[in-house]
Design a protein around this motif. Structure first.
Motif, PDB file in Angstrom:
ATOM      1  N   PHE A  77       0.811  -1.202   0.000  1.00 29.61           N
ATOM      2  CA  PHE A  77       0.000   0.000   0.000  1.00 29.61           C
ATOM      3  C   PHE A  77       0.851   1.261   0.000  1.00 29.61           C
ATOM      4  CE2 PHE A  77      -4.474  -1.088   0.559  1.00 29.61           C
ATOM      5  CZ  PHE A  77      -4.380  -2.457   0.688  1.00 29.61           C
ATOM      6  N   VAL A  78       2.001   1.236   0.639  1.00 31.15           N
ATOM      7  CA  VAL A  78       2.849   2.419   0.726  1.00 31.15           C
ATOM      8  C   VAL A  78       3.251   2.894  -0.661  1.00 31.15           C
ATOM      9  CG1 VAL A  78       5.084   3.266   1.520  1.00 31.15           C
ATOM     10  CG2 VAL A  78       3.673   1.891   3.035  1.00 31.15           C
ATOM     11  N   LYS A  79       3.474   1.969  -1.561  1.00 27.80           N
ATOM     12  CA  LYS A  79       3.854   2.329  -2.925  1.00 27.80           C
ATOM     13  C   LYS A  79       2.706   3.010  -3.664  1.00 27.80           C
ATOM     14  CE  LYS A  79       7.145  -1.436  -3.322  1.00 27.80           C
ATOM     15  NZ  LYS A  79       7.433  -2.732  -3.914  1.00 27.80           N
ATOM     16  N   GLU A  80       1.467   2.706  -3.248  1.00 18.45           N
ATOM     17  CA  GLU A  80       0.307   3.206  -3.966  1.00 18.45           C
ATOM     18  C   GLU A  80      -0.289   4.475  -3.365  1.00 18.45           C
ATOM     19  OE1 GLU A  80      -2.494   0.020  -4.399  1.00 18.45           O
ATOM     20  OE2 GLU A  80      -0.944  -1.380  -4.988  1.00 18.45           O
ATOM     21  N   CYS A  81      -0.170   4.667  -2.049  1.00 22.40           N
ATOM     22  CA  CYS A  81      -0.822   5.815  -1.427  1.00 22.40           C
ATOM     23  C   CYS A  81      -0.216   6.111  -0.061  1.00 22.40           C
ATOM     24  CB  CYS A  81      -2.316   5.561  -1.281  1.00 22.40           C
ATOM     25  SG  CYS A  81      -2.729   4.157  -0.247  1.00 22.40           S
ATOM     26  N   SER A  82      -0.462   7.327   0.406  1.00 19.73           N
ATOM     27  CA  SER A  82      -0.061   7.713   1.761  1.00 19.73           C
ATOM     28  C   SER A  82      -1.212   7.391   2.702  1.00 19.73           C
ATOM     29  CB  SER A  82       0.239   9.207   1.815  1.00 19.73           C
ATOM     30  OG  SER A  82       1.325   9.502   0.974  1.00 19.73           O
ATOM     31  N   PRO A  83      -0.903   7.051   3.947  1.00 19.93           N
ATOM     32  CA  PRO A  83      -1.983   6.691   4.860  1.00 19.93           C
ATOM     33  C   PRO A  83      -2.707   7.910   5.431  1.00 19.93           C
ATOM     34  CG  PRO A  83       0.097   6.589   6.019  1.00 19.93           C
ATOM     35  CD  PRO A  83       0.411   6.892   4.562  1.00 19.93           C
ATOM     36  N   ALA A  84      -3.959   7.703   5.760  1.00 24.36           N
ATOM     37  CA  ALA A  84      -4.672   8.648   6.613  1.00 24.36           C
ATOM     38  C   ALA A  84      -4.380   8.202   8.040  1.00 24.36           C
ATOM     39  CB  ALA A  84      -6.164   8.594   6.328  1.00 24.36           C
ATOM     40  N   LEU A 129      -8.898  -5.442   4.522  1.00 21.88           N
ATOM     41  CA  LEU A 129     -10.312  -5.601   4.223  1.00 21.88           C
ATOM     42  C   LEU A 129     -10.532  -5.269   2.752  1.00 21.88           C
ATOM     43  CD1 LEU A 129     -11.790  -3.708   7.312  1.00 21.88           C
ATOM     44  CD2 LEU A 129     -11.409  -6.174   7.075  1.00 21.88           C
ATOM     45  N   ASN A 130     -11.434  -5.982   2.119  1.00 18.70           N
ATOM     46  CA  ASN A 130     -11.785  -5.701   0.732  1.00 18.70           C
ATOM     47  C   ASN A 130     -13.210  -5.194   0.666  1.00 18.70           C
ATOM     48  OD1 ASN A 130      -9.332  -6.523  -0.366  1.00 18.70           O
ATOM     49  ND2 ASN A 130      -9.983  -8.638  -0.520  1.00 18.70           N
ATOM     50  N   SER A 131     -13.488  -4.399  -0.364  1.00 19.20           N
ATOM     51  CA  SER A 131     -14.845  -3.952  -0.654  1.00 19.20           C
ATOM     52  C   SER A 131     -14.987  -3.896  -2.167  1.00 19.20           C
ATOM     53  CB  SER A 131     -15.118  -2.574  -0.044  1.00 19.20           C
ATOM     54  OG  SER A 131     -14.491  -1.566  -0.801  1.00 19.20           O
ATOM     55  N   GLN A 132     -16.190  -3.583  -2.623  1.00 20.76           N
ATOM     56  CA  GLN A 132     -16.409  -3.464  -4.062  1.00 20.76           C
ATOM     57  C   GLN A 132     -15.641  -2.279  -4.632  1.00 20.76           C
ATOM     58  OE1 GLN A 132     -18.653  -3.118  -1.652  1.00 20.76           O
ATOM     59  NE2 GLN A 132     -19.778  -1.211  -1.948  1.00 20.76           N
ATOM     60  N   ASP A 133     -15.236  -1.346  -3.773  1.00 22.70           N
ATOM     61  CA  ASP A 133     -14.536  -0.145  -4.224  1.00 22.70           C
ATOM     62  C   ASP A 133     -13.020  -0.241  -4.152  1.00 22.70           C
ATOM     63  OD1 ASP A 133     -16.973   1.192  -4.676  1.00 22.70           O
ATOM     64  OD2 ASP A 133     -17.114   1.686  -2.550  1.00 22.70           O
ATOM     65  N   GLY A 134     -12.483  -1.252  -3.477  1.00 21.47           N
ATOM     66  CA  GLY A 134     -11.042  -1.375  -3.349  1.00 21.47           C
ATOM     67  C   GLY A 134     -10.658  -2.090  -2.070  1.00 21.47           C
ATOM     68  N   ALA A 135      -9.416  -1.919  -1.666  1.00 20.38           N
ATOM     69  CA  ALA A 135      -8.888  -2.594  -0.483  1.00 20.38           C
ATOM     70  C   ALA A 135      -8.502  -1.568   0.572  1.00 20.38           C
ATOM     71  CB  ALA A 135      -7.676  -3.438  -0.861  1.00 20.38           C
ATOM     72  N   LEU A 136      -8.679  -1.957   1.827  1.00 24.24           N
ATOM     73  CA  LEU A 136      -8.337  -1.105   2.953  1.00 24.24           C
ATOM     74  C   LEU A 136      -7.412  -1.883   3.879  1.00 24.24           C
ATOM     75  CD1 LEU A 136      -8.879   1.486   4.706  1.00 24.24           C
ATOM     76  CD2 LEU A 136     -10.745   0.196   5.761  1.00 24.24           C
ATOM     77  N   LEU A 137      -6.308  -1.258   4.233  1.00 25.19           N
ATOM     78  CA  LEU A 137      -5.402  -1.820   5.228  1.00 25.19           C
ATOM     79  C   LEU A 137      -5.461  -0.907   6.442  1.00 25.19           C
ATOM     80  CD1 LEU A 137      -3.078  -3.612   6.323  1.00 25.19           C
ATOM     81  CD2 LEU A 137      -1.495  -2.117   5.078  1.00 25.19           C
ATOM     82  N   VAL A 138      -5.796  -1.477   7.595  1.00 29.00           N
ATOM     83  CA  VAL A 138      -5.836  -0.729   8.842  1.00 29.00           C
ATOM     84  C   VAL A 138      -4.694  -1.242   9.705  1.00 29.00           C
ATOM     85  CG1 VAL A 138      -7.242  -0.026  10.802  1.00 29.00           C
ATOM     86  CG2 VAL A 138      -8.354  -0.611   8.636  1.00 29.00           C
ATOM     87  N   THR A 142       0.029   1.532  17.668  1.00 25.01           N
ATOM     88  CA  THR A 142      -0.024   1.717  19.111  1.00 25.01           C
ATOM     89  C   THR A 142      -0.472   3.131  19.502  1.00 25.01           C
ATOM     90  OG1 THR A 142       1.704   0.069  19.371  1.00 25.01           O
ATOM     91  CG2 THR A 142       1.169   1.379  21.296  1.00 25.01           C
ATOM     92  N   SER A 143       0.144   4.152  18.954  1.00 27.12           N
ATOM     93  CA  SER A 143      -0.239   5.532  19.283  1.00 27.12           C
ATOM     94  C   SER A 143      -1.185   6.141  18.261  1.00 27.12           C
ATOM     95  CB  SER A 143       1.004   6.409  19.385  1.00 27.12           C
ATOM     96  OG  SER A 143       1.819   5.958  20.443  1.00 27.12           O
ATOM     97  N   TRP A 144      -1.331   5.511  17.117  1.00 29.35           N
ATOM     98  CA  TRP A 144      -2.227   5.978  16.066  1.00 29.35           C
ATOM     99  C   TRP A 144      -2.552   4.806  15.150  1.00 29.35           C
ATOM    100  CZ3 TRP A 144       2.974   7.282  16.011  1.00 29.35           C
ATOM    101  CH2 TRP A 144       3.720   6.804  14.936  1.00 29.35           C
ATOM    102  N   PHE A 145      -3.586   4.993  14.330  1.00 30.71           N
ATOM    103  CA  PHE A 145      -3.924   4.023  13.293  1.00 30.71           C
ATOM    104  C   PHE A 145      -3.548   4.612  11.949  1.00 30.71           C
ATOM    105  CE2 PHE A 145      -7.709   2.843  16.110  1.00 30.71           C
ATOM    106  CZ  PHE A 145      -6.998   1.856  16.751  1.00 30.71           C
ATOM    107  N   GLU A 146      -3.039   3.770  11.074  1.00 28.73           N
ATOM    108  CA  GLU A 146      -2.810   4.162   9.691  1.00 28.73           C
ATOM    109  C   GLU A 146      -3.861   3.469   8.840  1.00 28.73           C
ATOM    110  OE1 GLU A 146       1.222   3.091   8.747  1.00 28.73           O
ATOM    111  OE2 GLU A 146       2.044   4.649  10.047  1.00 28.73           O
ATOM    112  N   LEU A 147      -4.500   4.220   7.974  1.00 26.48           N
ATOM    113  CA  LEU A 147      -5.526   3.691   7.072  1.00 26.48           C
ATOM    114  C   LEU A 147      -5.041   3.866   5.644  1.00 26.48           C
ATOM    115  CD1 LEU A 147      -8.488   5.479   8.840  1.00 26.48           C
ATOM    116  CD2 LEU A 147      -7.846   3.095   9.128  1.00 26.48           C
TER     117      LEU A 147
END
Length: 151
Positions: A77-84, A129-138, A142-147
């Motif tokens: 995912f890092v290669k494709e996008c920055s996390p929220a 997680l997968n959805s009809q719109d794409g994939a989500l990695l959560v 520990t101190s924050w979540f990356e989405l």
């Protein structure tokens, strides 16, 4: 020491994928409660109520808090996008919030509808997680979540 056979296979599936079947729990409960004040259905209802488990198919549940504990590596995912990032006050996340978040995402009634990815290794701190719109990695850092979302 785990015994060979279907129970050890179900234990391995639970340990590696977080998938728990009603049939397996019925086998574990068999002969344990007489009379049965605590049924398998009540057991799963309690897990769902506490946001520990979510039903993903008929008689099949996903329990993120039993996944293997490894260091998450979101390279794909890092290669494709920055996390929220998701965090609040003093960078402290409540204990148990991560598995509850995963369960809540899987229980969504509105779109996007998520389901656990079967093509990725699931971890206690990083769930795909997968959805009809794409994939989500959560990822629980520990101190924050990356989405990470790719869609």
């Amino acid at each position: 020491r785990p015994r060979a056979g279907p129970i050890s296979e179900d234990c391995e599936m639970l340990r590696t994928t977080g998938i728990l079947t009603k049939e397996f729990v019925e086998e574990l409960f068999r002969g344990k409660f007489h009379p049965h004040p605590f049924t398998v259905d009540k057991f799963f209802a309690l897990l769902e109520y506490l946001r520990i488990a979510v039903q993903i198919e008929k008689d099949t549940y996903f329990i993120p808090c039993v996944l293997p504990l490894d260091d998450p590596n979101p390279v794909k995912f890092v290669k494709e996008c920055s996390p929220a990032l998701l965090t609040w006050g003093k960078n402290v996340l409540p204990q148990g919030f991560f598995p509850a978040l995963i369960v809540q995402l899987l229980q969504r009634k509105s779109a996007p509808h998520f389901h656990p990815s079967s093509g990725e290794k699931q971890l206690r701190r990083a769930v795909y997680l997968n959805s009809q719109d794409g994939a989500l990695l959560v990822v629980d850092q520990t101190s924050w979540f990356e989405l990470y979302f790719s869609g």
